[in-house]
Every structure is written in C-alpha cells, then in structure tokens.
Design a protein around this motif. Structure first.
Motif, mmCIF file in Angstrom:
data_model
loop_
_atom_site.group_PDB
_atom_site.id
_atom_site.type_symbol
_atom_site.label_atom_id
_atom_site.label_comp_id
_atom_site.label_asym_id
_atom_site.label_seq_id
_atom_site.Cartn_x
_atom_site.Cartn_y
_atom_site.Cartn_z
ATOM 1 N N ASN A 23 28.305 40.085 43.845
ATOM 2 C CA ASN A 23 29.819 40.796 43.596
ATOM 3 C C ASN A 23 30.359 41.479 44.510
ATOM 4 O O ASN A 23 31.384 41.524 44.685
ATOM 5 C CB ASN A 23 29.423 41.283 41.976
ATOM 6 C CG ASN A 23 30.901 41.781 41.361
ATOM 7 O OD1 ASN A 23 31.934 41.125 41.906
ATOM 8 N ND2 ASN A 23 30.818 42.684 40.555
ATOM 9 N N ASP A 24 29.554 42.592 44.990
ATOM 10 C CA ASP A 24 30.083 43.535 45.877
ATOM 11 C C ASP A 24 30.456 43.134 47.290
ATOM 12 O O ASP A 24 31.163 43.053 47.795
ATOM 13 C CB ASP A 24 29.067 44.719 45.918
ATOM 14 C CG ASP A 24 29.148 45.597 44.367
ATOM 15 O OD1 ASP A 24 30.112 45.079 43.596
ATOM 16 O OD2 ASP A 24 28.255 46.171 44.187
ATOM 17 N N ASN A 25 29.108 42.652 47.758
ATOM 18 C CA ASN A 25 29.176 42.168 49.191
ATOM 19 C C ASN A 25 29.461 40.677 49.418
ATOM 20 O O ASN A 25 30.078 40.551 50.625
ATOM 21 C CB ASN A 25 27.639 42.392 49.899
ATOM 22 C CG ASN A 25 27.213 43.809 49.711
ATOM 23 O OD1 ASN A 25 27.816 44.452 49.901
ATOM 24 N ND2 ASN A 25 25.814 44.112 49.591
ATOM 25 N N GLY A 26 29.173 39.938 48.580
ATOM 26 C CA GLY A 26 29.587 38.372 48.516
ATOM 27 C C GLY A 26 30.747 38.228 47.863
ATOM 28 O O GLY A 26 31.506 36.962 48.426
ATOM 29 N N HIS A 27 31.462 39.249 47.387
ATOM 30 C CA HIS A 27 32.796 39.076 46.735
ATOM 31 C C HIS A 27 32.995 37.768 45.967
ATOM 32 O O HIS A 27 34.102 36.941 46.052
ATOM 33 C CB HIS A 27 34.136 38.858 48.062
ATOM 34 C CG HIS A 27 34.017 40.147 49.051
ATOM 35 N ND1 HIS A 27 34.301 41.348 48.794
ATOM 36 C CD2 HIS A 27 33.170 40.196 50.141
ATOM 37 C CE1 HIS A 27 34.131 42.041 49.941
ATOM 38 N NE2 HIS A 27 33.459 41.318 50.735
ATOM 39 N N LEU A 28 32.125 37.501 45.352
ATOM 40 C CA LEU A 28 32.085 36.490 44.126
ATOM 41 C C LEU A 28 32.448 37.134 42.860
ATOM 42 O O LEU A 28 32.327 38.541 42.598
ATOM 43 C CB LEU A 28 30.578 35.887 43.888
ATOM 44 C CG LEU A 28 30.179 35.184 45.164
ATOM 45 C CD1 LEU A 28 28.889 34.374 44.865
ATOM 46 C CD2 LEU A 28 31.200 33.783 45.765
ATOM 47 N N GLY A 29 33.144 36.359 42.066
ATOM 48 C CA GLY A 29 33.368 36.876 40.714
ATOM 49 C C GLY A 29 32.282 37.127 39.885
ATOM 50 O O GLY A 29 31.251 36.688 40.076
ATOM 51 N N PRO A 30 32.389 38.300 38.765
ATOM 52 C CA PRO A 30 31.219 38.679 38.377
ATOM 53 C C PRO A 30 30.560 37.557 37.469
ATOM 54 O O PRO A 30 29.129 37.533 37.267
ATOM 55 C CB PRO A 30 31.910 39.832 37.157
ATOM 56 C CG PRO A 30 33.140 40.103 37.849
ATOM 57 C CD PRO A 30 33.612 39.099 38.459
ATOM 58 N N GLY A 31 31.416 36.629 36.698
ATOM 59 C CA GLY A 31 30.766 35.801 36.235
ATOM 60 C C GLY A 31 29.862 34.713 36.899
ATOM 61 O O GLY A 31 28.878 34.285 36.408
#
Length: 458
Positions: A69-77
């Motif tokens: 979520n933080d480093n990969g910039h993916l959505g939380p879900g």
C-alpha cells in the motif's frame, strides 16, 4: 548399414521420449493435485510448529499489506487481497502443500504484474518482483512443500518459481528498481534443500522403525517355529514308543489264544503291519527334524541334560536330578509335591519336565541368588506346575539368549489344552504357573476347554 542406423536411432529416441513422458506424468501427479497431506505434529513440540506458521502468516498479512500500500502504491483492498492470500497460502500449506504453492505463485504473479504498472513513484525504496513479505511467505510454502512431496516435485516447484522470477525480471526492462530475484531464488533453494533433507531423514527413520518391527516379528516367528519343531521332535519319540508297543502286542496276541480264528489273525496282522508302517514314517520324519537341528554327539535341547539326540525323553521321574543340578550351581531349590503322585500321559510328563527345566534356567540367568520353589500339585483332572523365585540378591549378568523361553512354555501348554500364567511376584520375584490336563482335548490346541476355563486363562 544406413537402415540399421535408422532403426537404432528410432529405438533410442522412443526410449528417451518414453522416459521424459513418464517423468512429466509423475510431475503432473505430484504438482497438479489438491489431495490432503497434513503436516504431522512434532514429536516433542506437538503443535508448536503449526502455531508458529499461523503467527508468521498473520505477520506476512499485516506487513505485506502495508508495504504494497505504501511503497507499491496499490489500493488498500488489492494490497490486503494479495498479502492476505500469501498468508493464507502459508496456513493452507500445513494441510495441502501443493495447492498452497500454486496459490502463492499465482499471488506473486498478480502482485508483481500489478506493482509493475506503478513503477516510477518511489524508485529508491521499492523492491521488485518479490516483496519482503512475499519472500517470507514463499519460503514457508516451499519448506512445507519439500517436507511432504518427493524430491523431484520439490525441485520442479523450485525451478518453476525461479522461472517465474526470471520472466518477470526480464519484463522489467530498463525500469529502475531494487531487484530481489537473485536473493529470493537463493533463499528458496536453501529451504528446498533443507526440507528435502528433513523429509529424507524422516522417511529413513520411518523405514528403520518398520524394518526393526519386521525383524522383531520375524525373530519371534522363527523362535516359535523352532520351539514347535523341538516339541514335535520330543513327541515323536513318545508316539514312536507307543506304536512299537502296539506292533509287539499285535504280534504276540494270537499266541495267547488257543486256535485263534483266521479273521483274528488277519486283523492282528493288519494292525501290526499298519503300526510298523506308521513307525517307519515316524522315524523318517523324526530323522529329518533332528538332522536340521542337531548332529551326532550334539546336545538335543537348548537347555537340558540330554547329550545325545537318541536319548530317551525325560519324565518327572528325573525331576530330582534336574533340581540337584540347579543346587549344584549354588542355588537354594525347594521342591513341594502335593497330592497323590501317579503316572501321567507321556506328553504331560514331558511338558511338565520341560517347563520346570526352562523356569529353573530362567531363574539362574535372571535372578542370581534368589530362592527357588518348585511345586507340583496332582489334581484329579491334571497336574499343576508352579515355579517361583524370590527377589534376586544382585544384578543379573548379561544374557545372550533370545529370551523366548516363556514362548516355548506356552506352546507346550497350549498343545495339551492347558493354561499358563507368568508374572512378577512379591518384590522383584517371578512366578510361573501351568495347569496340564491329563486328558487333553481332541480339538485344536489352545482352544477353550472346560478344564482350562475352570483353572483360568493364560
């Protein structure tokens, strides 16, 4: 010449294709399955490894979600889905290692492909294609897989994981990122080697236990057969004696009657002839049994005072000599004869003598210095034999015997339809009690008999 070369090449090619095809079929059976293969609990730690795996899976889920979520910039879900799936694959590997590996590999591919579309946001801190949580999850999954599947399947799974890693790294092209492929594959190789070694050690231990069990069973079976053969040799002497008596009586009987009828002579002659033929067969069988175990001048029994294979079988009349031999070894032996002493069937006398002989031998070996009591009780329907030794005065010396004397006693008692008990007695002593009926049942030895039921069970 060229035709022969073509035929040879075709044969080699077919053999090679068959071998490769068989290897691929085995891999498909090993890695394309959802069968249950639970990880057994540890012998000493019980369920602690399962708890550690579940705890690590929880950490992978939390850490992986935050990292992607933080480093990969993916959505939380999506981050929770991938990280939670990787943690779930670790737990699933405890019961279904092959589906767990497929799930972990698929989530790795999904995460790597998704994160690749986000590259460029934070070039210095993000690692790809494997995340730290993904490496930990795959380490657990591959270890659990290598512990349960054959070595070829574990190596194939490692190769497939390395291939997937290489493909994704090659797709990265010139994108700037911190590569984790080499580190991940190196760690995966280490855990697969470790898991394969542990599995081989467990299999070797299991095979050793099975082999030890089979060896012990085979030794017991062989000892039982040897004891039965010994009993058969002894009883052949008894039967042969009676057949000789029958033959002599049939020969003498016509001379005891004046003018015996021809039918009587013929019947007695037939009886004598049958007895002689049976005696010849008995001697032939007896010679085979003796030749397998003893030779001229060798002891006939493992423990006894017979020095020649043709010595007469002992009876209770020689009990005093047997007891005196034990006393000569420096042991105190007390004999107690109860009831009215009477002749018993030869088989009963022989078995009673051998039981006392073996019990005295056991007491000499295993109870040094102990007082021994031999008690014979003559009852209306049989003979009760009881041998008791007290507490030994010192440690027993090392014994090289097979330790199957009680087995031979039970065989003799069962053959006569009697009962036997053998157990510890009063402060490290030992007691053997056997009841031998004087009219053994005609059915299978060892089956229930009214006399045996009245006396107890062995």
């Amino acid at each position: 010449m060229s035709r022969l070369g073509r035929v040879t090449d075709t044969g080699v090619g077919r053999a090679l294709r068959a071998r490769v095809g068989g290897w691929l079929r085995m891999l498909r059976q090993d890695l394309w399955t959802v069968r249950v293969d639970p990880l057994p609990p540890s012998t000493w730690l019980r369920w602690l490894p399962h708890g550690l795996v579940c705890l690590a899976a929880f950490g992978v889920t939390l850490g992986g979600t935050g990292d992607m979520n933080d480093n990969g910039h993916l959505g939380p879900g999506l981050a929770l889905l991938i990280a939670g799936g990787q943690g779930g694959a670790m737990v699933l590997g405890l019961w279904r290692p092959v589906p767990a590996w497929w799930l972990s590999l698929g989530l790795f591919a999904l995460g790597a492909a998704t994160v690749r579309t986000r590259m460029g946001f934070d070039l210095e801190t993000y690692t790809w294609p494997w995340t730290a949580a993904g490496i930990i999850a795959e380490l657990f999954v591959l270890l659990l897989l290598a512990l349960r599947v054959p070595t070829r399947a574990a190596v194939a799974a490692l190769a497939a994981t390395g291939l997937f890693t290489y493909v994704f790294e090659s797709l990265g092209g010139g994108e700037p990122y911190d590569t984790t492929g080499v580190l991940a594959v190196s760690l995966f190789t280490v855990v697969v080697i470790l898991g394969t070694a542990l599995r081989g050690r467990r299999e070797a231990r299991r095979e050793l236990v099975e082999q030890t069990t089979l060896t012990a069973e085979e030794r017991t079976r062989r000892t039982l057969l040897e004891e039965r053969s010994r009993i058969a040799r002894e009883l052949h002497d008894v039967v042969a004696h009676h057949m000789s008596v029958i033959s002599i009586q049939a020969q003498v009987a016509p001379h005891l009657v004046e003018n015996p009828p021809d039918e009587l002579r013929e019947n007695l002659a037939g009886i004598r002839q049958n007895a002689l033929e049976a005696l010849i067969e008995l001697r032939r069988v007896l010679g085979v049994l003796r030749s397998e175990h003893t030779g001229p001048g060798e002891p006939f029994a493992d423990a006894g005072d017979e020095t020649t294979p043709h010595a007469p079988q002992p009876t209770l009349d020689r009990l005093d000599a047997l007891v005196e031999n034990t006393r000569a070894a420096g042991r105190e032996v007390v004999t107690d004869i109860r009831g009215e002493r009477r002749p018993l069937p030869p088989g009963v006398e022989l078995s009673a003598y051998r039981i006392v002989q073996e019990a005295l031998s056991n007491a000499l070996r295993h109870a040094p210095g102990a007082r021994i009591t031999v008690r014979l009780t003559y009852e209306p329907d049989g003979l009760e034999v009881e041998i008791v030794n007290g507490r030994p005065t010192g440690p027993p010396p090392p014994s090289t015997g097979a330790g199957h004397g009680l087995l031979g006693m039970r065989e003799r008692v069962a053959m006569l339809g009697g009962t036997m008990t053998a157990h510890l007695w009063h402060w490290d002593g030992f007691k053997v009690t056997a009841f031998l009926p004087d009219t053994p049942p005609a059915d299978t030895p060892g089956t229930d008999h009214p006399t045996a039921r009245r006396k107890g069970t062995s």
